[in-house]
Design an enzyme around this catalytic site. Structure first.
Site, mmCIF file in Angstrom:
data_model
loop_
_atom_site.group_PDB
_atom_site.id
_atom_site.type_symbol
_atom_site.label_atom_id
_atom_site.label_comp_id
_atom_site.label_asym_id
_atom_site.label_seq_id
_atom_site.Cartn_x
_atom_site.Cartn_y
_atom_site.Cartn_z
ATOM 1 N N GLN A 78 93.149 83.178 -59.840
ATOM 2 C CA GLN A 78 92.821 82.145 -60.827
ATOM 3 C C GLN A 78 93.927 81.096 -60.866
ATOM 4 O O GLN A 78 94.830 81.158 -61.692
ATOM 5 C CB GLN A 78 92.659 82.808 -62.202
ATOM 6 N N PHE A 79 93.848 80.115 -59.962
ATOM 7 C CA PHE A 79 94.909 79.109 -59.871
ATOM 8 C C PHE A 79 95.045 78.292 -61.146
ATOM 9 O O PHE A 79 96.109 77.754 -61.435
ATOM 10 C CB PHE A 79 94.701 78.198 -58.656
ATOM 11 N N THR A 80 93.994 78.204 -61.952
ATOM 12 C CA THR A 80 94.066 77.380 -63.163
ATOM 13 C C THR A 80 95.062 77.922 -64.182
ATOM 14 O O THR A 80 95.492 77.182 -65.068
ATOM 15 C CB THR A 80 92.681 77.217 -63.821
#
Length: 146
Positions: A78-80
């Site tokens: 989950q890069f966010t």
């Protein structure tokens, strides 16, 4: 590196309407990788997640970890989580590790998790995923490793 972990009674990840990972009771862990993260920090995060005591003991206290309750671990990239949100009204994703590098480190992280725990499932790196979770509590924690 950041992880948003949730205690769940069940969780699953779908890609193109197919389940690619699912667990019953356990931890759903969203993993955010930053440019400075390494295999060592990834291993440290897995150890922290697996050892984090967020399950009830017989007295109803949060005193057991996912391994002690024989629960599952569902890892979702989950890069966010690495977004900078302190200014303006639009997230800045400059704090995330570049995708090619993150994909490789996330694979290594999964391999390590599977060496440490026998119930590990994952999402699909870079895919548009539909994550469903029955959040138990709800209990959610943000863990950070530097």
């Amino acid at each position: 590196m950041k992880a948003l972990i949730q205690r769940v009674s069940a969780a699953s990840v779908r890609v193109d309407n197919q389940i690619v990972g699912q667990i019953e009771q356990g931890i759903l862990a969203y993993i955010g990788l930053g440019p400075e993260d390494t295999l060592k920090s990834a291993q440290k995060m897995i150890d922290k997640i697996l050892g984090y005591r967020i399950f009830d003991n017989d007295a109803g206290k949060l005193d057991k970890n996912v391994q002690q309750v024989a629960g599952g671990l569902l890892l979702v990239s989950q890069f966010t989580l690495m977004a900078k949100t302190d200014k303006g009204r639009r997230p800045d994703f400059g704090g995330a590790m570049p995708p090619a590098q993150a994909s490789e480190l996330f694979k290594q992280m999964i391999d390590y998790a599977k060496q440490q725990h026998d119930k590990v499932a994952t999402g699909e790196f870079g895919a548009n995923m539909l994550v469903q979770a029955d959040n138990d509590g709800p209990l959610n924690f943000i863990l950070e490793i530097s």
